[in-house]
Scaffold this active site. Structure first.
Site, short mmCIF file in Angstrom:
data_model
loop_
_atom_site.label_atom_id
_atom_site.label_comp_id
_atom_site.label_asym_id
_atom_site.label_seq_id
_atom_site.Cartn_x
_atom_site.Cartn_y
_atom_site.Cartn_z
N LYS A 35 -3.52 -3.35 12.51
CA LYS A 35 -4.44 -3.93 11.52
C LYS A 35 -3.72 -4.83 10.50
O LYS A 35 -4.25 -5.87 10.13
CB LYS A 35 -5.18 -2.80 10.78
CG LYS A 35 -6.32 -2.22 11.61
CD LYS A 35 -6.91 -0.97 10.99
CE LYS A 35 -7.71 -1.27 9.76
NZ LYS A 35 -8.27 -0.02 9.17
N ASN A 86 0.84 -1.21 0.00
CA ASN A 86 0.00 0.00 0.00
C ASN A 86 0.87 1.26 0.00
O ASN A 86 0.35 2.37 0.00
CB ASN A 86 -0.98 0.01 1.18
CG ASN A 86 -0.27 0.13 2.52
OD1 ASN A 86 0.95 0.13 2.57
ND2 ASN A 86 -1.04 0.21 3.59
N TYR A 104 2.98 -3.30 17.72
CA TYR A 104 3.71 -4.18 16.79
C TYR A 104 3.82 -5.58 17.39
O TYR A 104 3.47 -6.57 16.75
CB TYR A 104 5.09 -3.58 16.55
CG TYR A 104 5.96 -4.33 15.57
CD1 TYR A 104 5.61 -4.41 14.21
CD2 TYR A 104 7.15 -4.93 15.97
CE1 TYR A 104 6.43 -5.08 13.31
CE2 TYR A 104 7.98 -5.59 15.06
CZ TYR A 104 7.61 -5.66 13.74
OH TYR A 104 8.42 -6.31 12.84
N VAL A 114 -3.60 -4.69 2.39
CA VAL A 114 -4.07 -6.06 2.71
C VAL A 114 -5.04 -6.11 3.88
O VAL A 114 -5.59 -7.17 4.17
CB VAL A 114 -2.89 -7.03 2.97
CG1 VAL A 114 -2.05 -7.20 1.71
CG2 VAL A 114 -2.04 -6.61 4.16
#
Ligand code: UDP
Length: 323
Positions: free
Chosen positions: A92, A33, A146, A58
């Site tokens: 996400k 992206n 993370y 994604v």
């Protein structure tokens, strides 16, 4: 011809993986992206028939026409500055993004390898870290977005393996460096390289006695390649076990780059792991893999890469702001 989808294709590791699978004769579909990735890393692949690029996030439903044999999920912000600036996207891509790709792997009957990280061990209380160690992670600290996304990613991947019989692979990547890293994204190798190039002092965080173990990108890619083609579905550490304190590392970089700069000390970031070193017994035994490039050679190659860039290219390598 085998077809492979590589997410995070325009990123540091993703782009090197694209190169490797192209060289092995695969048809590569690179997806990104471009939030943290850079098309420059893969522009040399655009003229090739065996390569296609798909600009896609994604975390949204992923559609890929045609058959797929393999999926490598490498899309994720991967530097402390990114986690702070885009924490939600970080969560996400590791959770929703992984779920979408596992679903895609199911319908395509493809084998999927997901990029996990030594961050699943957090600030480790076991040293060196074996795959059996459960970790010591602060869920709500700055790195939590993370670390927990990656831990969830491992869980959901194992669940798809167990409940759907999906062919899955999990690599736990330890600090890796090499050409194409961004400069000044908060990570130590690009930080020191950028500072050396600009003639600035090198910033060591804390007392510099924290340790890391740095793996050259070619070694990392080889480990990932072997793991994908192996029949082992549990997590495997891939990294270089040669451990060094950050202070000693700064001194090495000063020598390597021939700069006159000094070391200056700054505050240690919150939850900065005190030590990190992979136990790579599993990778040795299962994949017959161990690193081939020592730090002096790898850092030299990396520095030569940065030096070869024009001032304009170097400026583009600088970490972009998300504001
Ligand atoms: N670090 C440093 N100076 C810098 C950037 C990082 O001393 O300019 C330290 C950082 O605090 C950490 C180590 O280098 O202890 C590695 O940091 P990096 O962000 O590269 O990786 P990670 O902490 O995720 O292993």
């Amino acid at each position: 011809m085998k077809r492979i989808l590589i997410t995070g294709a325009a990123g540091f590791l993703g782009s090197h993986l694209c190169d490797r699978f192209i060289a092995e004769g695969y048809h590569v579909i690179g997806m990104d992206n471009l939030i943290t990735g850079d098309l420059k890393n893969i522009e040399h692949l655009f003229p090739l028939e065996n390569f296609e690029f798909c600009h896609h996030d994604v975390t949204k439903f992923v559609h890929v026409p045609g058959k797929l044999d393999y999926i490598l999920h490498f899309a994720s912000p991967a530097s402390p500055i990114d986690y702070l600036k885009i924490p939600i996207q970080t969560l996400k891509v590791g959770s929703l993004g992984t779920h979408n790709l596992l679903g895609l792997a199911r319908v395509k009957n493809a084998r999927i390898l997901i990029a996990s990280t030594s961050e699943v061990y957090g600030d480790p209380l076991v040293h060196p870290q074996t795959e059996e160690y459960y970790g010591n992670v602060n869920t709500i600290g700055p790195r939590g977005v993370y670390d927990e996304a990656k831990r969830f990613q491992e869980s959901i991947t194992m669940a798809y393996h167990t409940y759907h019989g999906l062919e899955t692979r999990i690599v736990r990547i330890f600090n890796t460096y090499g050409p194409r890293m961004r400069l000044n994204d908060g990570r130590v190798v690009p930080a020191f390289m950028g500072q050396a190039l600009r003639g600035e002092d090198l910033t060591v965080f804390g007392d510099g006695l924290q340790t890391r173990s740095f793996c050259f990108v070619d070694d990392q890619v080889e480990g990932i390649y072997r793991l994908l083609l192996s029949d082992y579905h549990l997590p495997v550490n891939i990294g270089n076990p040669h451990e060094i304190t950050i202070k000693d590392f700064a001194e090495e970089i000063i020598k390597l780059t021939g700069t006159e700069q000094k070391i200056i000390y700054k505050d240690l970031p919150i939850n900065d792991p005190l030590q990190r070193q992979p136990d790579i017994s599993k990778a040795k035994e299962i994949l017959d893999w161990e690193p081939q490039v020592d730090r002096a050679e790898g850092m030299r190659k990396t520095f030569d890469y940065f030096k070869s860039l024009s001032p304009e290219e170097l400026a583009k390598k600088e970490h972009r702001s998300f504001e």
